[in-house]
Enzyme design. Structure first.
Site, PDB file in Angstrom:
ATOM      1  N   CYS A  50      -0.235   4.160   2.350  1.00  0.00           N
ATOM      2  CA  CYS A  50       0.092   3.913   3.756  1.00  0.00           C
ATOM      3  C   CYS A  50       1.590   4.021   3.995  1.00  0.00           C
ATOM      4  O   CYS A  50       2.019   4.571   5.018  1.00  0.00           O
ATOM      5  CB  CYS A  50      -0.431   2.544   4.196  1.00  0.00           C
ATOM      6  SG  CYS A  50      -2.241   2.447   4.225  1.00  0.00           S
ATOM      7  N   CYS A  95       0.840  -1.199   0.000  1.00  0.00           N
ATOM      8  CA  CYS A  95       0.000   0.000   0.000  1.00  0.00           C
ATOM      9  C   CYS A  95       0.877   1.251   0.000  1.00  0.00           C
ATOM     10  O   CYS A  95       1.393   1.668   1.038  1.00  0.00           O
ATOM     11  CB  CYS A  95      -0.936   0.014   1.207  1.00  0.00           C
ATOM     12  SG  CYS A  95      -2.018   1.467   1.213  1.00  0.00           S
TER      13      CYS A  95
END
Length: 173
Positions: A135, A132
């Site tokens: 993130c 991700c």
């Protein structure tokens, strides 16, 4: 012999690099044992591969207090959810999703009971495993604000890479 070293001993010849990299990471002196073993535990849980989780739990139990171990497990659990959700909001062509409230419980992020930079480092490493980018960027910025050294961030991702590879190869045996 440590449980993680025993786990890596099962690696086939073509994965010798993984065994060597794990050995190097286990003996590196650049960060505290609590941080290092917290990363091993978070990343093992982040892989979702039970035999690796069991090995990491065995090695980490004498090296981590209950709060640090629970924070490492909690980071892996919350990132398993958040990485999917936030990766979607980042990759979806419709920008409206990113503006919507997530409506997902994430209490662990505020109640982990350890230094914020430790939890953020665990979260970054698991986010690297889960791929991700949103993130990863978010956690890296928080770590920079807390003056975590780039070499520690790199080491966290190296641990994530090796633990993920160990789980992947072992899972094929």
């Amino acid at each position: 012999m440590s449980a993680l070293k025993e786990f890596s001993a099962a690696m086939p010849a073509y994965a010798k690099d993984l065994k060597l990299n794990l050995s190097t990471l286990l003996t590196e002196q650049g960060m505290s044992d609590a941080r290092k073993y917290g990363l091993f535990l978070a990343c093992a849980h982040g892989t979702g591969y039970k035999p690796l989780i069991e090995a990491a739990e065995a090695d980490c139990a004498p090296r981590l207090d209950d709060k640090m171990a629970e924070a490492a497990r909690g980071a892996a659990a919350v990132m398993a959810m958040n990485n999917v959700y936030y990766r979607f909001t980042h990759l979806a062509g419709n920008e409206n999703y990113a503006a919507m409230p997530a409506k997902l419980r994430m209490n662990m992020i505020g109640t982990h009971g350890v230094a914020k930079e430790e939890f953020e480092l665990f979260s970054l490493a698991v986010s690297a495993i889960n791929g991700c980018g949103l993130c990863i960027d978010s956690h890296e910025k928080v770590l920079a604000k807390h003056e975590v050294k780039e070499v520690d961030i790199q080491s966290a991702v190296r641990i994530a890479a090796v633990m993920n590879a160990l789980a992947t190869v072992h899972g094929t045996l």
